[in-house]
Design a protein around this motif. Structure first.
Motif, PDB file in Angstrom:
ATOM      1  N   PHE A   3      13.848  -5.258 -13.086  1.00 23.19           N
ATOM      2  CA  PHE A   3      12.516  -4.839 -13.146  1.00 23.19           C
ATOM      3  C   PHE A   3      11.620  -5.610 -13.140  1.00 23.19           C
ATOM      4  N   LEU A   4      10.567  -5.645 -12.345  1.00 23.91           N
ATOM      5  CA  LEU A   4       9.247  -6.760 -12.568  1.00 23.91           C
ATOM      6  C   LEU A   4       8.560  -6.202 -13.838  1.00 23.91           C
ATOM      7  N   PRO A   5       8.203  -7.269 -14.606  1.00 18.30           N
ATOM      8  CA  PRO A   5       7.119  -6.897 -15.705  1.00 18.30           C
ATOM      9  C   PRO A   5       6.100  -6.046 -15.446  1.00 18.30           C
ATOM     10  N   GLU A   6       5.916  -5.025 -16.128  1.00 17.65           N
ATOM     11  CA  GLU A   6       4.760  -4.161 -15.729  1.00 17.65           C
ATOM     12  C   GLU A   6       3.168  -4.946 -15.542  1.00 17.65           C
ATOM     13  N   ARG A  11      -0.993  -6.760 -12.392  1.00 14.53           N
ATOM     14  CA  ARG A  11      -2.086  -7.957 -11.981  1.00 14.53           C
ATOM     15  C   ARG A  11      -1.972  -8.190 -10.194  1.00 14.53           C
ATOM     16  N   LEU A  12      -0.759  -8.406  -9.888  1.00 16.05           N
ATOM     17  CA  LEU A  12      -0.539  -8.435  -8.249  1.00 16.05           C
ATOM     18  C   LEU A  12      -0.999  -7.329  -7.391  1.00 16.05           C
ATOM     19  N   SER A  13      -0.718  -6.332  -7.865  1.00 14.49           N
ATOM     20  CA  SER A  13      -1.114  -4.939  -7.283  1.00 14.49           C
ATOM     21  C   SER A  13      -2.597  -4.803  -7.077  1.00 14.49           C
ATOM     22  N   ALA A  14      -3.418  -5.217  -8.303  1.00 11.21           N
ATOM     23  CA  ALA A  14      -4.667  -5.036  -8.107  1.00 11.21           C
ATOM     24  C   ALA A  14      -5.555  -6.160  -7.414  1.00 11.21           C
ATOM     25  N   ALA A  15      -4.825  -7.419  -7.407  1.00  9.81           N
ATOM     26  CA  ALA A  15      -5.039  -8.160  -6.268  1.00  9.81           C
ATOM     27  C   ALA A  15      -4.944  -8.014  -5.012  1.00  9.81           C
ATOM     28  N   CYS A  16      -3.961  -7.275  -4.524  1.00  2.00           N
ATOM     29  CA  CYS A  16      -3.584  -7.091  -3.262  1.00  2.00           C
ATOM     30  C   CYS A  16      -4.608  -5.873  -2.918  1.00  2.00           C
ATOM     31  N   PHE A  17      -4.836  -4.927  -3.790  1.00  3.65           N
ATOM     32  CA  PHE A  17      -6.020  -3.943  -3.863  1.00  3.65           C
ATOM     33  C   PHE A  17      -7.336  -4.545  -3.270  1.00  3.65           C
ATOM     34  N   ALA A  18      -7.626  -5.595  -3.893  1.00  2.00           N
ATOM     35  CA  ALA A  18      -9.039  -6.199  -3.656  1.00  2.00           C
ATOM     36  C   ALA A  18      -9.041  -6.778  -2.349  1.00  2.00           C
ATOM     37  N   ARG A  19      -8.049  -7.071  -1.782  1.00  2.00           N
ATOM     38  CA  ARG A  19      -7.783  -7.591  -0.268  1.00  2.00           C
ATOM     39  C   ARG A  19      -7.769  -6.488   0.886  1.00  2.00           C
ATOM     40  N   SER A  20      -7.464  -5.313   0.231  1.00  2.00           N
ATOM     41  CA  SER A  20      -7.099  -4.274   1.326  1.00  2.00           C
ATOM     42  C   SER A  20      -8.182  -3.663   1.953  1.00  2.00           C
ATOM     43  N   ASP A  21      -9.589  -3.871   1.554  1.00  2.00           N
ATOM     44  CA  ASP A  21     -10.709  -3.472   2.165  1.00  2.00           C
ATOM     45  C   ASP A  21     -10.753  -1.753   2.055  1.00  2.00           C
ATOM     46  N   LEU A  22     -10.123  -1.381   0.823  1.00  2.00           N
ATOM     47  CA  LEU A  22     -10.102   0.060   0.515  1.00  2.00           C
ATOM     48  C   LEU A  22     -11.266   0.413  -0.496  1.00  2.00           C
ATOM     49  N   THR A  23     -11.912   1.501  -0.570  1.00  2.00           N
ATOM     50  CA  THR A  23     -12.636   1.832  -1.701  1.00  2.00           C
ATOM     51  C   THR A  23     -11.689   2.430  -2.848  1.00  2.00           C
ATOM     52  N   LEU A  24     -11.977   2.530  -4.164  1.00  2.00           N
ATOM     53  CA  LEU A  24     -11.179   3.145  -4.927  1.00  2.00           C
ATOM     54  C   LEU A  24     -10.795   4.792  -4.605  1.00  2.00           C
ATOM     55  N   GLU A  25     -11.907   5.257  -4.067  1.00  2.00           N
ATOM     56  CA  GLU A  25     -11.596   6.829  -3.660  1.00  2.00           C
ATOM     57  C   GLU A  25     -10.362   6.946  -2.464  1.00  2.00           C
ATOM     58  N   GLN A  26     -10.540   5.925  -1.647  1.00  2.00           N
ATOM     59  CA  GLN A  26      -9.598   5.914  -0.387  1.00  2.00           C
ATOM     60  C   GLN A  26      -8.301   5.605  -0.914  1.00  2.00           C
ATOM     61  N   LEU A  27      -8.239   4.488  -1.823  1.00  2.00           N
ATOM     62  CA  LEU A  27      -7.000   4.236  -2.434  1.00  2.00           C
ATOM     63  C   LEU A  27      -6.294   5.518  -3.091  1.00  2.00           C
ATOM     64  N   TRP A  28      -7.054   6.254  -3.934  1.00  2.00           N
ATOM     65  CA  TRP A  28      -6.599   7.248  -4.515  1.00  2.00           C
ATOM     66  C   TRP A  28      -5.974   8.582  -3.500  1.00  2.00           C
ATOM     67  N   MET A  29      -6.819   8.634  -2.426  1.00  2.00           N
ATOM     68  CA  MET A  29      -6.462   9.615  -1.659  1.00  2.00           C
ATOM     69  C   MET A  29      -4.919   9.270  -0.862  1.00  2.00           C
TER      70      MET A  29
END
Length: 469
Positions: A3-6, A11-29
């Motif tokens: 398993f990948l360390p949590e 950290r990588l997921s947050a970095a990818c989210f920052a480049r996804s052009d989604l708002t936090l609300e859109q990501l949550w949906m």
């Protein structure tokens, strides 16, 4: 399995989210649509390294980000906690499942349990279907001999309330059963020995399974009574039957807005109807309420609804829709007065325009507090004259509630009405839930306040605006 360390995954997921052009609300949906059940605040805290998440939620979040990254080009994908097979809906076991369900399109409703059993075998799963009764108190099993589940106190009920997915300690996977975005019930999924219930590929397949079965439940209910009877605990009165056939789905949603409706008493509904229509640019909303429960009231509100829909379908303006309802009601002298609201929400700006006819003002709840809604109200729907429209501007995450009079006016045995303060408090307390669950809890609270007795219909339409970035 390695398993990948949590923290590295976060950290990588947050970095990818920052480049996804989604708002936090859109990501949550998107995360919610995959079966996630955590709140928006919990998701935000995780992405900022403040709290940990279970591995299954981390992987669902990564999958939500990756779905967005697959829509654009360039950025690297977010990592899962371990290497996982690619889950495509029309390959491998799921293709057999899709073929099976597609071949069942002419099956009568009573055959659905057998169809589900065969679909489970195609995926090495044992699947039990539970449908919510129309009162949304219990989950009714389709498997003979199985017990009903209480929505308030069981694991299946919690999954239904949160519209999420839960894995129990014994390896059973519970997931909400949806037709589009409308909650129909839950699935109890037991994987075969040796199958990892936390595998993202399995989760993806189960999500598609739930979506396909949800459509199948809705389709078969339209041409047969077998499933409909299972969801009823007693006979509906004829006025209630007419109104239920006139109501839209109790949940509707687009990328920019979520709408939820709840009405009580379910089996004796008589004088209240709601409607909505969602498009790329607008959410059009309406409530019509006679305030009394009689055959004449039933006919009056259905007539008002029909006039409103006919005008809206023809492309009439909001003022013209108001006048069309007035003309219809004026042609029925002696009918009970019908109050109501017709409104439209601009999904780009959050601006709401509405016309009121003798109806309690809509409620807006922002960060748990009531926001005053001011503006003129006509004494009744009328074909002549053009009343001034009230206008207000929503902020992202605001709740807009259109209530029948029975919500505020239902009294307890001491004669104390439920009141607008309780409505506001309830909406603020449950603002973190989805609108259909907020609406369900509000009408349950009103019914409890009235000690199970309602002299007026208690109905509410709740809208949450989630603006585009």
């Amino acid at each position: 399995m390695r398993f990948l360390p949590e923290e590295e995954q976060r950290r990588l997921s947050a970095a990818c989210f920052a480049r996804s052009d989604l708002t936090l609300e859109q990501l949550w949906m998107r995360y919610f649509a995959l079966g996630g059940s955590l709140s928006l605040l919990e998701l935000d805290a995780y992405l900022n390294g403040l709290v940990p998440l279970p591995r299954v939620d981390r992987d669902m979040l990564a999958h939500a980000v990756n779905e967005r990254l697959d829509e654009v080009t360039g950025p690297a994908r977010a990592p899962y906690s371990h290497s996982a097979q690619d889950a495509k809906p029309l390959h491998g076991p799921l293709k057999a499942l899709v073929d099976l369900l597609d071949g069942a399109h002419r099956a009568p409703p009573e055959r659905l349990p057998a169809v589900v059993t065969e679909a489970g075998r195609a995926l090495d799963l044992t699947i039990n279907v539970y449908l919510a009764d129309y009162d949304q108190r219990t989950l009714v099993p389709l498997r003979p001999g199985a017990a009903e589940l209480d929505i308030e106190t069981t694991v299946g009920g919690e999954v239904f309330r949160s519209s999420g997915t839960t894995l129990t300690r014994d390896g059973t996977l519970w997931t909400v059963l949806l037709d589009g975005v409308e909650r129909l019930g839950v699935l109890e999924i037991v994987p075969a020995d040796g199958t990892d219930p936390e595998d993202p590929a399995l989760r993806e397949q189960c999500r598609w399974l739930a979506a396909l079965l949800g459509h199948l439940v809705t389709i078969t209910t339209k041409y047969g009574d077998g499933l409909d009877r299972r969801r009823r605990h007693r006979r509906r009165g004829s006025p209630a039957e007419l109104l239920w056939q006139s109501l839209p789905p109790l949940t509707g949603a687009t990328d920019s807005v979520v709408v939820g409706v709840s009405v009580q008493p379910v089996y004796d509904l008589c004088g209240t109807v709601f409607d909505y229509a969602l498009s790329e640019n607008l959410a059009q909303l309406a409530v019509f309420d006679a305030g009394v429960r009689s055959q004449e009231a039933n006919t009056a509100v259905v007539s008002a609804l029909s006039a409103y829909r006919a005008a809206r379908h023809a492309g009439a303006s909001l003022a013209e829709q108001f006048a069309a309802v007035g003309a219809e009601l004026e042609g029925r002298p002696g009918a009970p007065a019908v109050d109501g609201v017709v409104a439209e929400l601009d999904l780009a700006t959050g601006v709401v325009r509405l016309f009121r006819a003798g109806h309690t003002a809509p409620l807006v709840v922002r960060r748990g507090e009531s926001v005053p809604v001011t503006g003129p109200a006509a004494p009744r729907f009328a074909s002549a004259g053009r009343p001034a429209a009230a206008e207000l501007r929503l902020e992202p995450g605001d709740l807009l509630a259109l209530c029948s009079r029975g919500i505020a006016e239902t009294a307890n045995c001491a004669g104390e009405p439920f009141g607008r303060d309780r409505i506001t408090g309830h909406l603020g307390q449950h603002a973190g839930e989805l609108p259909p669950e907020i609406a369900r809890r509000l009408t349950r609270a009103v019914l409890d306040h009235g000690e199970g007795e309602l002299r007026q219909d208690a109905g509410v339409l709740i809208t949450r605006w989630v603006p585009p970035r």
